[in-house]
Every structure is written in structure tokens, then in C-alpha cells.
Design a protein around this motif. Structure first.
Motif, PDB file in Angstrom:
ATOM      1  N   GLN A  40       0.798  -1.659   0.317  1.00 28.59           N
ATOM      2  CA  GLN A  40       0.295  -0.368   0.134  1.00 28.59           C
ATOM      3  C   GLN A  40       1.171   1.238   0.235  1.00 28.59           C
ATOM      4  N   ILE A  41       1.729   1.615   0.528  1.00 29.56           N
ATOM      5  CA  ILE A  41       2.313   2.216   1.311  1.00 29.56           C
ATOM      6  C   ILE A  41       4.072   2.898   0.074  1.00 29.56           C
ATOM      7  N   ASN A  42       3.767   2.370  -0.641  1.00 29.56           N
ATOM      8  CA  ASN A  42       4.347   1.810  -2.154  1.00 29.56           C
ATOM      9  C   ASN A  42       4.393   1.545  -3.575  1.00 29.56           C
ATOM     10  N   ASP A  43       2.349   1.973  -3.501  1.00 26.42           N
ATOM     11  CA  ASP A  43       1.705   2.237  -4.337  1.00 26.42           C
ATOM     12  C   ASP A  43       0.995   3.515  -4.645  1.00 26.42           C
ATOM     13  N   LYS A  44       2.048   4.216  -6.446  1.00 23.90           N
ATOM     14  CA  LYS A  44       1.580   5.591  -6.560  1.00 23.90           C
ATOM     15  C   LYS A  44      -0.190   6.043  -6.011  1.00 23.90           C
ATOM     16  N   GLU A  45      -1.061   4.918  -7.017  1.00 21.68           N
ATOM     17  CA  GLU A  45      -2.560   5.197  -7.055  1.00 21.68           C
ATOM     18  C   GLU A  45      -3.206   5.340  -5.573  1.00 21.68           C
ATOM     19  N   ARG A  46      -2.470   4.709  -4.932  1.00 22.43           N
ATOM     20  CA  ARG A  46      -3.215   3.996  -3.680  1.00 22.43           C
ATOM     21  C   ARG A  46      -2.843   5.455  -2.658  1.00 22.43           C
ATOM     22  N   GLU A 106      -6.806  12.500  -1.437  1.00 24.53           N
ATOM     23  CA  GLU A 106      -7.837  12.579  -2.195  1.00 24.53           C
ATOM     24  C   GLU A 106      -8.935  12.809  -0.736  1.00 24.53           C
ATOM     25  N   ASN A 107      -8.474  11.623   0.341  1.00 26.96           N
ATOM     26  CA  ASN A 107      -9.935  11.972   1.143  1.00 26.96           C
ATOM     27  C   ASN A 107      -9.399  12.980   2.500  1.00 26.96           C
ATOM     28  N   PRO A 108     -10.205  13.597   2.413  1.00 27.34           N
ATOM     29  CA  PRO A 108     -10.199  15.356   3.238  1.00 27.34           C
ATOM     30  C   PRO A 108      -9.866  14.616   4.457  1.00 27.34           C
ATOM     31  N   GLU A 109     -10.310  13.587   5.535  1.00 22.92           N
ATOM     32  CA  GLU A 109      -9.840  14.077   6.337  1.00 22.92           C
ATOM     33  C   GLU A 109      -8.377  13.164   6.914  1.00 22.92           C
ATOM     34  N   LEU A 110      -8.311  12.204   6.449  1.00 24.17           N
ATOM     35  CA  LEU A 110      -6.917  12.041   5.823  1.00 24.17           C
ATOM     36  C   LEU A 110      -5.858  12.385   5.571  1.00 24.17           C
ATOM     37  N   HIS A 111      -6.109  13.412   4.462  1.00 23.91           N
ATOM     38  CA  HIS A 111      -5.313  14.485   4.365  1.00 23.91           C
ATOM     39  C   HIS A 111      -4.997  15.022   5.090  1.00 23.91           C
TER      40      HIS A 111
END
Length: 179
Positions: free
Chosen positions: A151-157, A163-168
Motif C-alpha cells: 500500500q505505501i509503495n503504490d502511487k495510485e493508492r 484525496e480523502n479530506p480527513e486523511l489529508h
């Protein structure tokens, strides 16, 4: 000022020069104007010295990232450590390969993916062109390390997550520098 200084140091170590105009833009909040000469850096430092300085600079960037749950930095919690920053020889395309290994606080840490995301975003913003960034959980320290590493090495993920406002917002709070 702190980020500007680290950015300048990163450019010096990687041997990338900048024009005085760019230097003025980078240092617009200070009285200093710095021009970095890639030739000087190449002439005065060996590859191993440049790698050591780059490693130190990268560690300075990631050590101050705050843990999403606790009032401490990743360095304080021993999640990131200097030995976990590895610089590999440049590829044929002159791309520097940076590998970051981190150690979650517990084997089933639910925030390991978020910590990896914070490390990636902080370094993407702090470092300059021509590098490949690989981030991994230290082998044997997490119950789902293979899935998280993917997950943490996948550019698309990564792009979708940001793009998730809360996560951002959470990532921004974790990587915010205290100056």
C-alpha cells in the motif's frame, strides 16, 4: 527557515545546482541568498560522504513526524531510526534510490499504513528531483507487513488516500514542522 535550510542541504548533497533567482525564491523569508554549485559538491565530497550527508538530511526530515495517536515524534517512539535510512547507488538513469525502513510500536499497529504515508508525503515535499523512494516496515515487526508495504509503495493508492479530506488533514497535522 528550517525547511529551507534542509532543502538547500538536500540539493547540495545530491549535487544539484540552482540559479540565484530560484535561491532567492527559496530564501524569500530570510536575508540570505544561496547558490549551490554541483561541481563544488562533486569535487569536495566522495560518494560515501554524499550518501552519509543525504542519509542524515533524510533522517532530519522524518524524525520530527508526530505519531497520529501519541504526543510524541516517530523518533521518540523508536519508529524511525538512522539505521533505517539507506541510500543505494544511483540507477543508470542517475536516480538516487532511498529506502526507509520503520518499526511500528506493536505488531498489530493499526496506524502503520498512516505512518508510512506520512513518511512518504514528508519526503516527497522535502526532497528534490531524481529519487526513488521505497518505504518498508522492518521485516518481522508487523502482522500484515506485506500488505502495508504494498500500500505505501503504490502511487495510485497514495494519491487516492491523499484525496480523502480527513486523511489529508491528519497527515498534514503529523508532518507539520514546529519551527
Amino acid at each position: 527557515m528550517f525547511l529551507s535550510t534542509l532543502l538547500q542541504k538536500s540539493k547540495t548533497i545530491l549535487g544539484i545546482s540552482q540559479t540565484p533567482e530560484i535561491a532567492r525564491e527559496v530564501n524569500e523569508n530570510t536575508d540570505e541568498t544561496t547558490t549551490i554549485s554541483s561541481e563544488c559538491a562533486k569535487d569536495t565530497l566522495t560518494d560515501s560522504e554524499r550518501y552519509a550527508e543525504l542519509r542524515e538530511t533524510i533522517y532530519e526530515h522524518i524524525r520530527t513526524i508526530r505519531d497520529p495517536e501519541k504526543p510524541a515524534t516517530l523518533e521518540d517512539l523508536h519508529v524511525v531510526y538512522e539505521e533505517g535510512v539507506m541510500i543505494k547507488s544511483p540507477t543508470d538513469d542517475k536516480v538516487c534510490v532511498i529506502r526507509i525502513e520503520f518499526n511500528p510500536t506493536i505488531p498489530h499497529c493499526s496506524l502503520a499504513t498512516l505512518i508510512g504515508l506520512c513518511i512518504r508525503v514528508k519526503l516527497q515535499r522535502s526532497l528534490i528531483e531524481k529519487y526513488k523512494l521505497d518505504i518498508y516496515i522492518k521485516k518481522g515487526t508487523h502482522s500484515t507487513e506485506d500488505e502495508i508495504n504494498k500500500q505505501i509503495n503504490d502511487k495510485e493508492r497514495i494519491a487516492a488516500a491523499m484525496e480523502n479530506p480527513e486523511l489529508h488533514k491528519l497527515v498534514e497535522e503529523c508532518i507539520l514542522d514546529d519551527e
